[in-house]
Design a protein around this motif. Structure first.
Motif, mmCIF file in Angstrom:
data_model
loop_
_atom_site.group_PDB
_atom_site.id
_atom_site.type_symbol
_atom_site.label_atom_id
_atom_site.label_comp_id
_atom_site.label_asym_id
_atom_site.label_seq_id
_atom_site.Cartn_x
_atom_site.Cartn_y
_atom_site.Cartn_z
ATOM 1 N N PHE A 20 20.430 20.786 -1.563
ATOM 2 C CA PHE A 20 19.733 19.759 -0.798
ATOM 3 C C PHE A 20 18.251 20.072 -0.751
ATOM 4 N N ALA A 21 17.491 19.123 -0.216
ATOM 5 C CA ALA A 21 16.027 19.246 -0.164
ATOM 6 C C ALA A 21 15.528 18.879 1.224
ATOM 7 N N LEU A 22 14.494 19.577 1.666
ATOM 8 C CA LEU A 22 13.781 19.266 2.912
ATOM 9 C C LEU A 22 12.291 19.293 2.612
ATOM 10 N N GLY A 23 11.541 18.447 3.289
ATOM 11 C CA GLY A 23 10.108 18.457 3.047
ATOM 12 C C GLY A 23 9.338 17.606 4.034
ATOM 13 N N GLY A 24 8.052 17.620 3.844
ATOM 14 C CA GLY A 24 7.143 16.805 4.634
ATOM 15 C C GLY A 24 6.082 16.237 3.714
ATOM 16 N N ASP A 25 5.509 15.099 4.119
ATOM 17 C CA ASP A 25 4.488 14.502 3.270
ATOM 18 C C ASP A 25 3.426 13.789 4.083
ATOM 19 N N VAL A 26 2.330 13.521 3.399
ATOM 20 C CA VAL A 26 1.227 12.728 3.932
ATOM 21 C C VAL A 26 0.985 11.623 2.911
ATOM 22 N N ARG A 27 0.946 10.380 3.393
ATOM 23 C CA ARG A 27 0.745 9.246 2.484
ATOM 24 C C ARG A 27 -0.468 8.431 2.938
ATOM 25 N N LEU A 28 -1.414 8.262 2.013
ATOM 26 C CA LEU A 28 -2.562 7.392 2.222
ATOM 27 C C LEU A 28 -2.249 6.078 1.525
ATOM 28 N N GLN A 29 -2.437 4.987 2.248
ATOM 29 C CA GLN A 29 -2.113 3.668 1.713
ATOM 30 C C GLN A 29 -3.333 2.769 1.830
ATOM 31 N N ARG B 80 13.365 9.237 4.225
ATOM 32 C CA ARG B 80 12.038 9.557 4.765
ATOM 33 C C ARG B 80 11.858 8.850 6.099
ATOM 34 N N LEU B 81 11.515 9.605 7.125
ATOM 35 C CA LEU B 81 11.154 9.066 8.436
ATOM 36 C C LEU B 81 9.686 9.389 8.652
ATOM 37 N N ALA B 82 8.881 8.360 8.934
ATOM 38 C CA ALA B 82 7.437 8.592 9.012
ATOM 39 C C ALA B 82 6.802 7.829 10.168
ATOM 40 N N SER C 53 -9.102 -19.475 -0.587
ATOM 41 C CA SER C 53 -10.303 -18.740 -0.185
ATOM 42 C C SER C 53 -10.261 -18.387 1.292
ATOM 43 N N GLU C 54 -9.660 -19.253 2.139
ATOM 44 C CA GLU C 54 -9.533 -18.936 3.561
ATOM 45 C C GLU C 54 -8.593 -17.753 3.762
ATOM 46 N N ALA C 55 -7.491 -17.735 3.015
ATOM 47 C CA ALA C 55 -6.535 -16.633 3.148
ATOM 48 C C ALA C 55 -7.184 -15.311 2.753
ATOM 49 N N ILE C 56 -7.981 -15.309 1.678
ATOM 50 C CA ILE C 56 -8.646 -14.085 1.250
ATOM 51 C C ILE C 56 -9.704 -13.672 2.260
ATOM 52 N N ASN C 57 -10.469 -14.609 2.775
ATOM 53 C CA ASN C 57 -11.534 -14.287 3.727
ATOM 54 C C ASN C 57 -10.985 -13.824 5.069
ATOM 55 N N ASN C 58 -9.792 -14.281 5.457
ATOM 56 C CA ASN C 58 -9.224 -13.905 6.753
ATOM 57 C C ASN C 58 -8.495 -12.570 6.713
ATOM 58 N N TYR C 59 -8.205 -12.024 5.546
ATOM 59 C CA TYR C 59 -7.477 -10.773 5.453
ATOM 60 C C TYR C 59 -8.445 -9.600 5.398
ATOM 61 N N ASP C 60 -8.215 -8.632 6.267
ATOM 62 C CA ASP C 60 -9.063 -7.450 6.348
ATOM 63 C C ASP C 60 -8.363 -6.293 5.637
ATOM 64 N N GLN C 61 -8.837 -5.942 4.430
ATOM 65 C CA GLN C 61 -8.239 -4.824 3.709
ATOM 66 C C GLN C 61 -8.503 -3.542 4.480
ATOM 67 N N LYS C 62 -7.512 -2.649 4.498
ATOM 68 C CA LYS C 62 -7.643 -1.435 5.301
ATOM 69 C C LYS C 62 -6.843 -0.285 4.703
ATOM 70 N N PHE C 63 -7.134 0.905 5.201
ATOM 71 C CA PHE C 63 -6.383 2.105 4.858
ATOM 72 C C PHE C 63 -5.396 2.387 5.977
ATOM 73 N N ARG C 64 -4.259 3.000 5.611
ATOM 74 C CA ARG C 64 -3.272 3.498 6.571
ATOM 75 C C ARG C 64 -2.968 4.943 6.193
ATOM 76 N N LEU C 65 -2.591 5.727 7.178
ATOM 77 C CA LEU C 65 -2.207 7.111 6.948
ATOM 78 C C LEU C 65 -0.858 7.332 7.606
ATOM 79 N N GLY C 66 0.066 7.972 6.880
ATOM 80 C CA GLY C 66 1.391 8.229 7.414
ATOM 81 C C GLY C 66 1.801 9.673 7.205
ATOM 82 N N PHE C 67 2.559 10.195 8.172
ATOM 83 C CA PHE C 67 3.094 11.554 8.111
ATOM 84 C C PHE C 67 4.613 11.441 8.157
ATOM 85 N N GLY C 68 5.289 11.990 7.130
ATOM 86 C CA GLY C 68 6.725 11.821 7.034
ATOM 87 C C GLY C 68 7.498 13.109 6.907
ATOM 88 N N LEU C 69 8.761 13.045 7.318
ATOM 89 C CA LEU C 69 9.733 14.117 7.125
ATOM 90 C C LEU C 69 10.788 13.600 6.166
#
Length: 176
Positions: free
Chosen positions: A60-69, A169-171, A32-48
């Motif tokens: 070959f392939a080239l592209g870009g992306d956006v990842r919500l985590q 992927r580099l992000a 219960s301490e481990a769960i209470n001490n962890y702050d769930q959050k969102f992350r955003l990443g931009f990748g090539l």
């Protein structure tokens, strides 16, 4: 159909291995301490992304992306990824293909808080030339992440585009 079932089983096995390893990590303090001490959050990443196509029609392939985590725990996350990928066709043989991938996935850290495995599934919507296809996408991968930098390699299977890719992927990512 057998190929699709095999790909699904491989993706499921990759996700299972990631969760089995992440659940085996030692928790300090009471649960219960481990769960209470962890702050769930969102992350955003931009990748090539840059990759080699494995089919007969594209080079070959080239592209870009956006990842919500969204972090479920310190070791596991849900992901939602979109962007644009351009497959370059064989010269004078087939036209290039651009598509927008939309994938949902599961990410699990397997070594400390840096090495991870990721499995994603979704759809690819063709947006260039005379292509009028939507394909099923599946993408297992492995990566290394720091607080802001994410480097990964993935295999992306595309059922209806007659091409798959192995991509790097580099992000850059950050907490929201």
């Amino acid at each position: 159909m057998k190929k699709l079932i095999f790909k699904g089983l491989m993706l499921g096995a990759l996700c299972f291995m990631g969760t089995a390893k992440s659940n085996a990590q030692e928790i300090t303090g009471t649960p219960s301490e481990a769960i209470n001490n962890y702050d769930q959050k969102f992350r955003l990443g931009f990748g090539l992304n840059a990759g080699a196509a494995t089919g007969d029609y594209f080079n070959f392939a080239l592209g870009g992306d956006v990842r919500l985590q969204y972090d479920l725990s310190q070791k596991t996350s849900l992901t939602l990824t979109t962007g644009y990928t351009h497959l370059f066709g064989e010269e004078d043989y087939i036209d290039d293909l651009g598509f927008i991938p939309v994938k949902g996935g599961f990410k699990a850290f397997v070594l400390e808080n840096s090495l991870y495995v990721l499995g994603e599934v979704g759809a690819g919507f063709a947006v260039t030339n005379d292509y009028d296809e939507t394909t099923f996408l599946w993408a297992p991968g492995i990566g290394y992440a720091t607080e802001n930098i994410d480097i990964s390699v993935r295999y992306e299977g595309m059922n209806d585009f007659n091409a798959d890719q192995i991509a790097l992927r580099l992000a850059y990512g950050f907490k929201l």
